[in-house]
Design a protein around this motif. Structure first.
Motif, short mmCIF file in Angstrom:
data_model
loop_
_atom_site.label_atom_id
_atom_site.label_comp_id
_atom_site.label_asym_id
_atom_site.label_seq_id
_atom_site.Cartn_x
_atom_site.Cartn_y
_atom_site.Cartn_z
N GLN A 2 5.21 4.95 2.42
CA GLN A 2 5.49 6.04 3.36
C GLN A 2 6.52 5.63 4.42
O GLN A 2 7.38 6.43 4.81
CB GLN A 2 4.19 6.50 4.02
CG GLN A 2 3.27 7.26 3.07
CD GLN A 2 1.91 7.54 3.69
OE1 GLN A 2 1.43 6.77 4.52
NE2 GLN A 2 1.28 8.64 3.28
N THR A 17 0.82 -1.21 0.00
CA THR A 17 0.00 0.00 0.00
C THR A 17 0.85 1.27 0.00
O THR A 17 2.08 1.22 0.17
CB THR A 17 -0.91 0.02 1.24
OG1 THR A 17 -0.08 0.12 2.41
CG2 THR A 17 -1.75 -1.24 1.32
N LYS A 18 0.16 2.39 -0.14
CA LYS A 18 0.84 3.68 -0.05
C LYS A 18 1.48 3.86 1.34
O LYS A 18 2.56 4.45 1.47
CB LYS A 18 -0.16 4.81 -0.32
CG LYS A 18 0.47 6.20 -0.27
CD LYS A 18 -0.58 7.28 -0.52
CE LYS A 18 0.01 8.67 -0.31
NZ LYS A 18 -1.00 9.73 -0.52
N LYS A 19 0.84 3.31 2.36
CA LYS A 19 1.38 3.40 3.72
C LYS A 19 2.73 2.69 3.80
O LYS A 19 3.66 3.16 4.48
CB LYS A 19 0.40 2.79 4.72
CG LYS A 19 0.83 2.95 6.17
CD LYS A 19 -0.24 2.42 7.12
CE LYS A 19 0.21 2.61 8.58
NZ LYS A 19 -0.82 2.11 9.52
N ASP A 20 2.85 1.56 3.12
CA ASP A 20 4.13 0.85 3.09
C ASP A 20 5.21 1.71 2.44
O ASP A 20 6.36 1.73 2.89
CB ASP A 20 3.99 -0.47 2.33
CG ASP A 20 3.03 -1.43 3.00
OD1 ASP A 20 3.13 -1.60 4.23
OD2 ASP A 20 2.17 -2.00 2.30
#
Length: 431
Positions: free
Chosen positions: A80, A75-78
């Motif tokens: 980040q 994901t985008k969180k990863d």
């Protein structure tokens, strides 16, 4: 325990198997590492040939932190989390697998990080990046194509795995017969990951009674190796670059009248199970490359395609083989495709004069007052059902789009008839 292929992953560029054009002495990736001047890159090629290995080796050679994500599943969180690490440490090498599946949200997040140098991106993909990856990412990366590993490279990797006592299989004291080694290399089809994992299975599953008491070695022969390998990988993706390469090779082999090559590529396509692609391309080949040199062969190809679709694979391979052999050995002509392409070129690039009034529709009230169809001459009223009159617009009235080569009796007859009509029309219109 982690798979052998994972354990044997290179820690520096010297341990990379193959890809000498990129990591060899004075080659570009080695130069980048030695100069400590890394830039983001995209590595593409078939599975198991070293994309992840090169990324791992670059990280090991530079001592930068190395992280691995998947563009499709992470994901985008990863991203980040990796970005924060890059800001803290200065630089992080990020291997982004399946980069062709990167969505716009993740892409927009990554772009400024690539510009700042906080992340050195190494994208890995089996797809052609010039087709499958967005221009914004491509413009910020160098693109390197990895080549399929040579048999010598694979054999060297097998030896290293068999001798390494720490992370390899050295503690088992294994020896492969020549036939077993050849089979392992051949069945691996250039995929080092699949090859090493098959080797590990063969070694660990070998029974103790195979052990040779005299030298305390476990000898693995061809039969045992065969039982440890499921099948030869096809390296085929119906939506990928390889799909179009295979179809291209198939058509060019038929066009070049190489029956054996055409059957080989047909076999590859049949093994992939893509009957629709085979049938569609076969019809194109028949009318593009054989065409007017042998119209009956085109008709028989249509019948073969219909029959193949009715019975399906694997039996369809028999029908398709008949069609391919005939097309390979048939006279060839591309006069039809060159004729229509020449006409389309004029339509796109030349002034479009109006259709002659004689040919315009006259089936409505008032057409005669507009001089529509008034002077049209009906050919069936004349001997031979033919009469000279102008059909093309004025600016194209003397063009010749059809230039048959006369490579067969059929096309030669069409050529004579075409030239005869051209001459008769010219003479008739001059009177």
């Amino acid at each position: 325990m982690q798979p052998l292929a994972y354990r044997m992953r290179p820690k520096n560029l010297d341990e990379v198997v193959g890809q000498e054009h990129l990591v060899g002495n004075k080659k570009i990736i080695r130069r980048m590492v030695e100069a400590k001047l890394l830039s983001s890159m995209i590595l593409y090629g078939p599975p198991g040939i070293g994309k992840t290995s090169i990324a791992s080796a670059i990280a090991g050679s530079t001592k930068y932190a190395f992280r691995k994500l998947n563009a499709a599943t992470d994901t985008k969180k990863d991203l980040q989390i990796v970005a924060e690490e890059g800001k803290m440490s200065g630089t992080v090498i990020l291997l982004l697998d399946e980069i062709h599946r990167l969505d716009k949200t993740k892409q927009d997040f990554l772009l400024p990080l690539l510009e700042s140098g906080n992340i050195i991106l190494i994208g890995a993909t089996t797809e052609n990046p010039y087709i499958s990856i967005s221009p914004a990412i491509r413009s910020r990366c160098q693109i390197f194509e990895l080549h399929r590993l040579k048999k010598m490279d694979i054999s060297h990797a097998i030896d290293r795995a068999l001798k390494d006592t720490e992370i390899g299989l050295g503690k088992y004291n294994v020896e492969l017969t020549k036939d077993a080694r050849d089979l392992l290399i051949e069945k691996g089809n250039g995929d080092l990951r699949a090859t090493l994992n098959a080797l590990e299975l063969a070694v660990l599953s070998t029974k103790e009674e195979k052990q040779n008491d005299s030298d305390n070695k476990v000898v693995i022969d061809k039969t045992e190796m065969q039982d440890s390998i499921q099948f030869k990988s096809q390296n085929y993706d119906a939506n990928g670059d390889g799909h179009y390469d295979l179809l291209s090779a198939f058509q060019k082999s038929i066009r070049g009248s190489d029956t054996d090559a055409a059957l080989y590529y047909l076999g590859n396509l049949c093994e992939s199970g893509d009957l629709v692609a085979i049938c569609r391309r076969l019809l194109v080949i028949a009318y593009e490359d054989i065409g007017l040199a042998n119209p009956p062969a085109c008709s028989r190809t249509v019948n073969a395609v219909q029959a193949a679709q009715m019975v399906g694979l694997p039996e369809a391979r028999i029908i398709l083989s008949n069609a391919v052999i005939e097309l390979c050995l048939s006279p060839k002509s591309n006069s039809a495709i060159t004729a229509i392409d020449a006409a389309i070129s004029d339509i796109k690039n030349k002034q479009n004069d109006p259709i002659p009034n004689t040919l315009k529709d006259a089936h409505y009230k008032g057409a005669q007052a507009l001089n529509r169809g008034v002077s049209y001459i009906y050919p069936h009223d004349f001997q031979g059902d033919w009469i000279a009159q102008q059909y093309l617009p004025n600016n194209l009235k003397n063009v010749s789009y059809f230039n048959p080569k006369g490579n067969s009796k059929v096309e030669d007859a069409l050529k004579r008839q075409y030239l005869r009509h051209k001459k008769k029309k010219k003479d008739g219109l001059q009177k």
